[in-house]
Design an enzyme around this catalytic site. Structure first.
Site: not given
Lengths: 683, 683
Positions: A244, A307-309, A359
């Protein structure tokens, strides 16, 4: 004896509840007889501890009370109406776990608000405001005793200011609303692929190249922190790393895992640009950056996202792969963990405690981090068992536009957390409502947050056994109105958007339709069409409110009518009026829709609303007459209504629900197999 | 040839008019085919003269256009959509008589706004904003040519901030609204018996003892003047002397005609305290005071009030009587004239031109003063014949809460001014809408001003022959919505007040009633009960809007239906829905009214609304069936309705009007003398 008293309290609270519109519901209420009149002589006395913080809060409280009642309050009465007895100061900045309890004793002769801290007094003042209402003789608050304290110490609202920019007044009025429902953490999601939103003096290209000019100056950040602190609300910043980070890399491509160049993302989704966790210069940068931000934000907690790597760039970069091999990191997950540990050390070095999305809970992470769970209650329970503190956001994503009742039933100590032992359960600090703003602008954010966030606020503040959904909705309707005219614009902005959609001319028929449609949430909208930051959010779906109050109230009227058709003439009349209005609405609305690019998509909805109204009218006739409805007519109408349930123009026709309820009632009351009934015209 | 062109313009304007929602209507419009699309690529280029003033105005314009369309406008299009060609700067402060004309040429390829001055360009930008609307394909402005200029150069709004205090944001948003309808003078009534509202550094007891702490600092005054100037609005201060001065004398009793002490008035009315016109120290004081204020306010005009001077104290004071005798002043009127002449000299000494209410027009007054007439058009005409300039406020008193159509028909050059010759007529500079705030608070002022003030704005800007009332109302409905979501809160504040009245719970039935009542104006309210500054203005009468749009639209539907009952089925349906809703409303509303001290007074109105609805339903049945209504039934209903017309709770039940219209239509279509009809139950 103590047990007996507690029982009496509880019983009285249950009896008393229906007459109070408090939200969140207090821990304990007992109603007395009588009331305390609020008039122009109203004044507040502070006994015990006093300071500027409390005095300012009292001033704001009296100003709002004056607006609330319309009564000009110059003070000057012979004696104080409300006495505040505060036993001590609150810290300069609100802190986690502060004593927020208060006690409110209201008699016809005066009220006493006692609290251990100024923050507790603030919470009590909000309760007093909510209690103030017109009665048959005057404005008043009921005589009662309240002993109140929060169930959880972390009651947050997270707001994404990256996908869509939110100007300062938007933040301020939402912090007012948070304080009004006793929320105490504003989680400021300050960076993401689509924008880096805070001025950095150390690395100015962050905001200069990462924000399109839309960022908060450090002076504004300080102002907002002070504003929140005055209202007993902590401000926790989030800088989401290592994924992000497109907006960071626009100015500092040398931090990336891929060659670049990079630019701010204008679309929605999860993107590849990621910080390089293998290079020292990245940690040197983060050390200085976290140092700067740690000094700017006084709160001891610092959110690093996590998050969401996506690991695409990591896998693609030979140097990173080489590094992993050398360090014995066997997966990109382990690399992420390596990164987090080093970031944790930097955060700790600058005197802060690290928070991250679930995460970041990886093997070997130090136990002092806080896990914010967005993926489920299981991960939070797992974390607690391992000794990590956690806050729940799973189930509290307001951008999904679920009904308030959906969020209300999610308990931080429910689900997988039910089986935690006492010590583990104590690690669950609370929860946070989340607002991601892909489909939300400064104009619509209030209506996406409120009033539904208040239901979450209650879940986090009130005792676990406060779970009655009908009571929640009744009180929510009231607090929603109160919030709107004290600051947030979720109700007043609605009519504005409809006026604009209609091109300015009076269009009551548009309001009739908009009142009974519900917008789709983020998942369904992103599936519906390709959005980006440059697509205007100015259509019916954006104006419509997440949960139709009209439909809910009509549903309640139908329930009462069906339970006892002979008695509820008033309800029957109300239902008939609504159905008649719907039935006639498309004729009035059609010409407006046809001439308007933004509204043309709503034509099928408008036609269906009129059809639904006609079906409802006929069903009501059957119900009232006692004549059984023909089975094939019922079947035809059910089929029609089911087809109407399919979303169009990114909204659902919520009006279908009460009409279906009428048909179901007819089915239960018996039908006849009269063929002719099926061809009866609906009017 | 010029005449021919003008004729063509006019004809086209009349034809074109129904499709445009401009207010005020421009001097000349000719519509072309096609339209100019407004999308995210919208950008403005300034050619010719440019300066900060114009650039700031363009920035504000684009921001508002973006809000208006919901389209994020980042510029960046290949070519400008709107070109502004401005021939020169405006003065640092707007001045009377500045060239405000502009020309707007819009084609599908682009728009050109030409103006002699920046102020002219500002007026054109407002027109462009009003033209922007959604159409079947996009947002757009129609292709057209507009040549526009004001008919009068003084188009003002006077606001009393003494009776009720108006905070800065209220002033700012109302100045925005003024600019949006091309008004150009904010007349700031800064002092009166109930409050002296501006900081005086020379005589600080004026604001310290005369304002209850509610005054504008000089920094705030400068800020407001700058704010107004940026929008092409002059700020003219009024300090009302020698009457209306209780608040001055609270701090400086030595200026009075009676011994004192004096205090700020908390009630409404005309009061005795008056400056002593016979003592030199009063003029010394005024010299210094006017000097201070003349420096603070840049406008060349300075309003000294001069109205409603009670001479009780003058007659009672032997020293004053002695003075009159010595000076040969044969009446208190002559004494007032003596005072005004000396004040005039002081005003002139400090470089200003004096304005006063029509009382200041006394024999021997210098010809450079401006007369503001509140007492009638005759006095303005008389003044003009004597060579005095004048502005009209008679007929423009918005606090009387007359309908927009009432104000609209008052022309500064109408009435007695019709017979003025050209030279005399040129002395009539324009007019000013006035808002006295005895019954108006910061919360209700917007709804008392808007949208009705826009009708006066049109009267003062547009050509004299723009007088069609239906067209005005159609455009007013549109501009009203536009004004609300760009700043003033006359519409959004309405629902807030109703929510509060209902104690927070959903109360659609209260809205149904409130939508069809109209509040009484100042004269009738002061007769209704004893008011003072400490009486809250928080009742139905304060929430209700001065002119019911619901009733007006219903009246129009009835007119169409009655003109052709067979054709207008949609109108019949609309009328039936409204009447059904009214008829059923009291059953729903009654419990709410009974439990609420603020609303109990509305019970008889609510009952009557339901009765009126039932009568209307029955009348509609007769009308649709063609069956003549029984004469005695008609008589009974007329009598009932006439009784309902009597104001209660300080409001009128406007809903009676459309029901009466239905009955009148029935009367015209013939009746029968069937006795049995009279006893038919209304449902």
């Amino acid at each position: 004896m103590r047990l007996l008293v507690a029982t009496i309290w509880l019983v009285m609270a249950l009896h008393a509840e229906p007459t109070l519109s408090l939200m969140p519901a207090p821990a304990r209420v007992s109603l007395d007889k009588g009331k305390l009149t609020i008039d122009a002589s109203f004044q507040v006395r502070i006994t015990g501890h006093t300071d500027r913080h409390l005095q300012d809060a009292v001033t704001r409280f009296v100003v709002r009370l004056s607006r609330q009642t319309g009564i000009p309050m110059a003070g000057g009465g012979a004696r104080p109406v409300l006495t505040i007895d505060c036993r001590g100061a609150s810290p300069a900045w609100p802190v986690l776990g502060e004593d927020e309890s208060y006690r409110l004793d209201i008699a016809s002769t005066g009220a006493l608000l006692s609290a251990a801290t100024v923050t507790g007094a603030l919470r009590g003042l909000e309760t007093f405001s909510q209690l103030t209402a017109p009665d048959a003789d005057s404005f008043s608050v009921p005589a009662l005793h309240i002993e109140d304290h929060p169930r959880f110490s972390w009651r947050g609202l997270s707001l994404d200011v990256s996908r869509h920019w939110m100007p300062m007044p938007v933040l301020e009025r939402n912090i007012d609303a948070m304080a009004a429902v006793k929320m105490n953490v504003f989680h400021w999601h300050l960076s993401d692929d689509q924008g880096f939103r805070v001025e950095s003096k150390v690395f100015p290209k962050l905001h200069q190249l990462g924000s399109d000019g839309k960022f908060y100056t450090q002076a504004e950040v300080r102002r907002l922190i002070a504003y929140a602190a005055e209202r007993g609300v902590r401000v926790v910043p989030e800088f989401d790393i290592p994924g992000h980070t497109s907006s960071w890399l626009a100015g500092y491509p040398e931090l990336a895992s891929a060659p670049g160049p990079f630019q701010i993302e204008r679309k929605w989704g999860i993107f590849e640009p990621t910080l390089d966790p293998t290079r020292q210069e990245v940690y040197t940068f983060l050390d200085d950056f976290i140092g700067e931000m740690a000094a700017l934000f006084p709160d001891p907690y610092f959110h690093i996202g996590g998050d969401e790597v996506l690991d695409t760039e990591w896998k693609r970069n030979p140097a990173i792969q080489e590094f992993c091999k050398k360090k014995g990191l066997n997966s990109t997950g382990e690399l992420h963990a390596y990164f987090n540990k080093r970031v944790h050390a930097l955060v700790a070095k600058h005197g802060k405690q690290m928070i991250g999305w679930d995460e970041v809970l990886q093997p070997g992470m130090p136990n002092d981090i806080v896990i914010q769970s967005w993926r489920g209650q299981q991960s939070l329970a797992d974390a607690a068992r391992k000794g990590y503190r956690g806050i729940l956001s799973f189930g509290y994503y307001l951008d999904h536009l679920n009904p308030a009742s959906f969020h209300y039933q999610i308990d931080p100590l429910g689900g997988a957390a039910k089986r935690l032992n006492e010590r583990e359960a104590a690690l669950i600090l609370g929860g946070e409502a989340c607002m991601w703003t892909e489909y939300v602008t400064e104009e619509t954010v209030d209506s996406r947050l409120w009033p539904r966030a208040a239901a979450i606020a209650e879940r986090l503040w009130s005792p676990a056994n406060v779970t009655d959904v009908d009571s929640m909705y009744r009180r929510l309707a009231s607090v929603s109105r109160w919030l709107d005219w004290t600051g947030v614009e979720h109700r007043s902005g609605y009519q504005h958007m409809l006026d604009r959609l209609a091109g300015g001319s009076p269009a009551p028929a548009l309001r009739v339709l908009a009142d009974v449609v519900e917008p789709l949430g983020i998942d369904q909208r992103q599936a519906a069409r390709s959005y980006s930051r440059d697509i205007p959010l100015n259509r019916l779906v954006d104006a419509a409110q997440p949960e139709s109050e009209t439909v809910r109230l009509l549903g309640e009227a139908i329930n009462r009518l069906v339970a006892n058709p002979g008695v509820h003439r008033e309800e029957a009349e109300e239902i008939r009026l609504a159905m008649s209005q719907w039935s006639a609405n498309d004729r009035r609305l059609h010409p407006i829709l046809a001439a308007n690019v933004l509204l043309a998509e709503a034509s099928p909805l408008s036609e269906d609303l009129s059809k639904a109204g006609s079906i409802g009218l006929r069903a009501l006739q059957y119900l009232e007459s006692g004549e059984p409805a023909p089975e094939n007519w019922l079947q035809d109408q059910r089929l029609s209504l089911t087809q109407m349930e399919k979303p169009r123009a990114e909204v659902e026709l919520a009006a279908v629900r009460p009409v279906k309820a009428l048909l179901e009632a007819l089915s239960r009351s018996g039908t006849k197999s009269d063929q002719s009934g099926g061809s009866r015209p609906n009017h």
